[in-house]
Design a protein around this motif. Structure first.
Motif, PDB file in Angstrom:
ATOM      1  N   SER A   1       0.832  -1.210   0.000  1.00 44.25           N
ATOM      2  CA  SER A   1       0.000   0.000   0.000  1.00 44.25           C
ATOM      3  C   SER A   1       0.864   1.257   0.000  1.00 44.25           C
TER       4      SER A   1
ATOM      5  N   THR B   1       3.933   1.486  -1.273  1.00 43.96           N
ATOM      6  CA  THR B   1       4.514   1.556  -2.612  1.00 43.96           C
ATOM      7  C   THR B   1       3.496   2.111  -3.594  1.00 43.96           C
ATOM      8  N   ASP B   2       2.264   1.664  -3.482  1.00 42.18           N
ATOM      9  CA  ASP B   2       1.199   2.156  -4.358  1.00 42.18           C
ATOM     10  C   ASP B   2       0.987   3.656  -4.153  1.00 42.18           C
TER      11      ASP B   2
ATOM     12  N   ILE C   1       3.173   5.920  -3.078  1.00 44.64           N
ATOM     13  CA  ILE C   1       4.315   6.656  -3.629  1.00 44.64           C
ATOM     14  C   ILE C   1       4.234   6.700  -5.152  1.00 44.64           C
ATOM     15  N   THR C   2       3.797   5.604  -5.752  1.00 48.79           N
ATOM     16  CA  THR C   2       3.720   5.521  -7.216  1.00 48.79           C
ATOM     17  C   THR C   2       2.597   6.393  -7.763  1.00 48.79           C
ATOM     18  N   THR C   3       1.458   6.425  -7.092  1.00 47.81           N
ATOM     19  CA  THR C   3       0.289   7.080  -7.664  1.00 47.81           C
ATOM     20  C   THR C   3       0.078   8.523  -7.217  1.00 47.81           C
TER      21      THR C   3
ATOM     22  N   HIS D   1       0.733  11.294  -9.852  1.00 49.25           N
ATOM     23  CA  HIS D   1       0.111  11.179 -11.187  1.00 49.25           C
ATOM     24  C   HIS D   1      -1.238  11.825 -11.252  1.00 49.25           C
TER      25      HIS D   1
END
Length: 107
Positions: A97, A99-100, A102-104, A107
């Motif tokens: 969660s 990691t998700d 940080i990734t999203t 954006h």
């Protein structure tokens, strides 16, 4: 290059889940755990590892069994308990969660 102190703190927080993961598939003694962590690129010192292993045993996340060793005295092999497996699952889910996020987030 020396890592940023914030990254060092993050790495320090990862020691417990990495130790649990290191004995997920097979029981290992402390020296093998340290080697597995180092082989994976995670620097660890015995002065940090041994107190954590004792803490995880007290918390009943790890169990131990003494086994004879051809290279000297018996060794204490550590393995995950059911509580340890649940804790590792929780760590992995939380890490996913994060990691998700940080990734999203950008954006």
């Amino acid at each position: 290059m020396e890592p940023d102190s914030k990254l060092v703190a993050l790495r320090r927080g990862m020691l417990e889940p990495l130790v649990l993961a290191s004995v997920e598939q097979q029981a290992r003694y402390a020296g093998e755990i340290a080697t597995a962590l180092r082989d994976a690129g995670f620097p660890v010192q015995e002065a940090t590892l041994y107190p954590l292993l004792n803490k995880l045993r007290r918390e009943e996340l790890l169990a131990h069994e003494w086994q004879e060793s051809a290279a000297g005295p018996p060794r204490k092999y550590l393995s995950l308990t059911e509580s340890g497996r649940a804790q590792l699952r929780d760590f992995r889910a939380y890490w996913a969660s994060l990691t998700d996020m940080i990734t999203t987030i950008g954006h």
